[in-house]
Design a protein around this motif. Structure first.
Motif, short mmCIF file in Angstrom:
data_model
loop_
_atom_site.label_atom_id
_atom_site.label_comp_id
_atom_site.label_asym_id
_atom_site.label_seq_id
_atom_site.Cartn_x
_atom_site.Cartn_y
_atom_site.Cartn_z
N LEU A 141 1.84 6.51 -7.02
CA LEU A 141 0.73 7.29 -7.56
C LEU A 141 0.97 8.78 -7.38
O LEU A 141 0.72 9.58 -8.29
CB LEU A 141 -0.57 6.88 -6.89
CG LEU A 141 -1.07 5.45 -7.17
CD1 LEU A 141 -2.39 5.20 -6.45
CD2 LEU A 141 -1.22 5.19 -8.66
N LYS A 142 1.45 9.18 -6.21
CA LYS A 142 1.72 10.60 -5.97
C LYS A 142 2.81 11.12 -6.89
O LYS A 142 2.72 12.25 -7.40
CB LYS A 142 2.12 10.80 -4.50
CG LYS A 142 0.97 10.65 -3.52
CD LYS A 142 1.45 10.71 -2.08
CE LYS A 142 1.98 12.06 -1.71
NZ LYS A 142 2.33 12.13 -0.25
N CYS A 195 -4.24 5.75 -11.55
CA CYS A 195 -4.80 4.50 -11.03
C CYS A 195 -3.81 3.36 -11.19
O CYS A 195 -3.22 3.21 -12.26
CB CYS A 195 -6.11 4.16 -11.75
SG CYS A 195 -6.86 2.59 -11.26
N MET A 199 -5.98 0.97 -6.67
CA MET A 199 -5.89 2.19 -5.89
C MET A 199 -5.81 3.37 -6.84
O MET A 199 -5.09 3.33 -7.83
CB MET A 199 -4.65 2.17 -4.98
CG MET A 199 -4.55 3.36 -4.04
SD MET A 199 -2.96 3.42 -3.13
CE MET A 199 -3.01 1.88 -2.21
N LYS A 233 -6.47 12.89 -2.80
CA LYS A 233 -7.11 11.81 -2.06
C LYS A 233 -6.80 10.45 -2.68
O LYS A 233 -6.67 10.35 -3.91
CB LYS A 233 -8.64 12.00 -2.03
CG LYS A 233 -9.11 13.22 -1.29
CD LYS A 233 -10.65 13.28 -1.32
CE LYS A 233 -11.16 14.50 -0.58
NZ LYS A 233 -12.65 14.55 -0.60
N PHE A 234 -6.71 9.43 -1.84
CA PHE A 234 -6.56 8.06 -2.30
C PHE A 234 -7.91 7.34 -2.23
O PHE A 234 -8.70 7.57 -1.33
CB PHE A 234 -5.55 7.30 -1.43
CG PHE A 234 -4.14 7.76 -1.61
CD1 PHE A 234 -3.39 7.35 -2.71
CD2 PHE A 234 -3.56 8.60 -0.68
CE1 PHE A 234 -2.09 7.77 -2.88
CE2 PHE A 234 -2.25 9.04 -0.84
CZ PHE A 234 -1.51 8.62 -1.94
N TYR A 235 -8.14 6.49 -3.22
CA TYR A 235 -9.36 5.69 -3.28
C TYR A 235 -8.97 4.23 -3.43
O TYR A 235 -8.18 3.89 -4.32
CB TYR A 235 -10.23 6.12 -4.47
CG TYR A 235 -10.67 7.57 -4.45
CD1 TYR A 235 -11.93 7.92 -3.99
CD2 TYR A 235 -9.82 8.58 -4.92
CE1 TYR A 235 -12.34 9.25 -3.98
CE2 TYR A 235 -10.22 9.91 -4.91
CZ TYR A 235 -11.49 10.24 -4.44
OH TYR A 235 -11.88 11.56 -4.43
N ASP A 285 0.82 -1.22 0.00
CA ASP A 285 0.00 0.00 0.00
C ASP A 285 0.85 1.27 0.00
O ASP A 285 0.58 2.20 -0.77
CB ASP A 285 -0.93 0.01 1.21
CG ASP A 285 -2.10 -0.96 1.06
OD1 ASP A 285 -2.20 -1.60 0.00
OD2 ASP A 285 -2.91 -1.06 2.00
N LYS A 328 1.08 4.06 -2.96
CA LYS A 328 0.73 5.47 -2.74
C LYS A 328 1.83 6.41 -3.20
O LYS A 328 1.58 7.43 -3.83
CB LYS A 328 0.41 5.70 -1.26
CG LYS A 328 -0.91 5.11 -0.80
CD LYS A 328 -1.15 5.36 0.68
CE LYS A 328 -2.50 4.79 1.12
NZ LYS A 328 -2.75 5.01 2.57
N TYR A 347 -5.57 7.82 -7.17
CA TYR A 347 -5.17 9.06 -6.51
C TYR A 347 -5.66 10.22 -7.36
O TYR A 347 -5.38 10.29 -8.56
CB TYR A 347 -3.65 9.13 -6.37
CG TYR A 347 -3.15 10.35 -5.64
CD1 TYR A 347 -3.39 10.52 -4.27
CD2 TYR A 347 -2.43 11.33 -6.31
CE1 TYR A 347 -2.92 11.63 -3.59
CE2 TYR A 347 -1.95 12.45 -5.64
CZ TYR A 347 -2.20 12.60 -4.28
OH TYR A 347 -1.73 13.71 -3.62
#
Length: 290
Positions: A185-186, A197, A206, A212-214, A178, A182, A208
């Motif tokens: 993605l950032k 995604c 996941m 926000k993360f989904y 995870d 993250k 971004y």
């Protein structure tokens, strides 16, 4: 369900050759997008790219005609169509080799002003890192056209740094945990894409967006037939659902959450089809057999 969304896949078409079962199926990231969008209920679905002049090209073309996919901007170029050779291991597709897109990598589709006018008719243009269209992406960006792009799972940092600034919606496969996902993605989002995604197989995906993360869990499947096209179907149905929701005035967060949940359901169904979306035939070229 019908969606007020039009999409065009610009780039690759292939036949996926399953050497262990003497079968081949039409596919390719951009062809898959057009077909999945049609299956999902998008109002207009097109493929734009070059075909070869062999029986494998004819297999893809005949399939797209049966699916009523628009191909008015396609051309046949003398030579071999793109193909990949693969096999299944417990339902999971494993690629063995490919011919680098056949004619598509040797004669690049050069977009002119009329092509860009055509692409502007769509809500979304899609391409990917196996399409050999990198040189054309700045033209799409300069024309102000929304572009989704599949970085797959083998794009390096230099490639992201070069291509991500040209992209509106970035997709990839990412095997990390995870926290690693993250950070990835950032980093991709820092180059400019509005939504990023990462699909993560059985872990789901996941996203971004807007800081926000989904998280979206994968939908359980009793029996996986073939994972070919699962990621493409997730990209397609998320984008169709998301763009339709935005058109209807749904707020951004709700549009993302609803659309990725619907996409996860569709992707699970894709894993229960042979090939990316069926239309299998016995291998048409003898030299491509196992």
């Amino acid at each position: 369900m019908k969606y007020d969304v039009s999409v065009v896949g610009f780039g690759d078409n292939v036949v996926d050759i399953y050497t262990h079962m003497n079968r081949q199926y039409p596919g390719g990231n951009c062809v898959n997008l057009a077909v999945y969008a049609k299956m999902f209920g998008a109002k207009r679905c097109a493929y734009m790219g070059y075909f070869g002049t062999d029986v494998n090209a004819d297999h893809v073309i005949e399939t797209l005609r049966q699916e009523k996919i628009e191909m008015v901007k396609c051309k046949k170029i003398p030579g071999e169509n793109g193909y990949s050779r693969c096999m299944l291991q417990d339902g999971d597709r494993v690629f063995l080799d490919y011919n680098e897109g056949g004619v598509r990598s040797r004669q690049i589709y050069e977009l002119d002003a009329f092509d860009l006018e055509y692409l502007a008719q769509f809500d979304l243009v899609h391409s990917g890192n196996y399409c050999y269209m990198e040189s054309q992406l700045p033209k799409i960006k300069d024309a102000g056209l929304p572009l989704s792009f599949d970085f797959s799972d083998d794009s390096d940092d230099a490639y992201y740094e070069k291509i991500a600034p040209l992209v509106t919606y970035a997709f990839c496969s990412f095997p990390g945990n995870d926290e690693e996902t993250k950070e990835h993605l950032k980093k991709v989002a820092s180059y400019g894409p509005k939504i990023v995604c990462a699909s993560r197989g059985a872990k789901g995906c996941m996203l971004y967006a807007g800081g926000k993360f989904y998280m979206q869990a994968a939908v359980p499947i009793e029996e996986v037939v073939d994972t070919m096209g699962a990621g493409d179907s997730l990209i397609t149905t998320f984008m169709v659902g998301y763009l339709d929701a935005v058109k209807k005035g749904v707020d951004e967060e709700t549009a993302i959450r609803q659309s990725i949940a619907e996409a996860a359901v569709f992707a699970s169904k894709t894993c229960q089809m042979e090939g990316a979306f069926g239309y299998g035939r016995e291998i048409l070229m003898e030299h491509l057999r196992a």
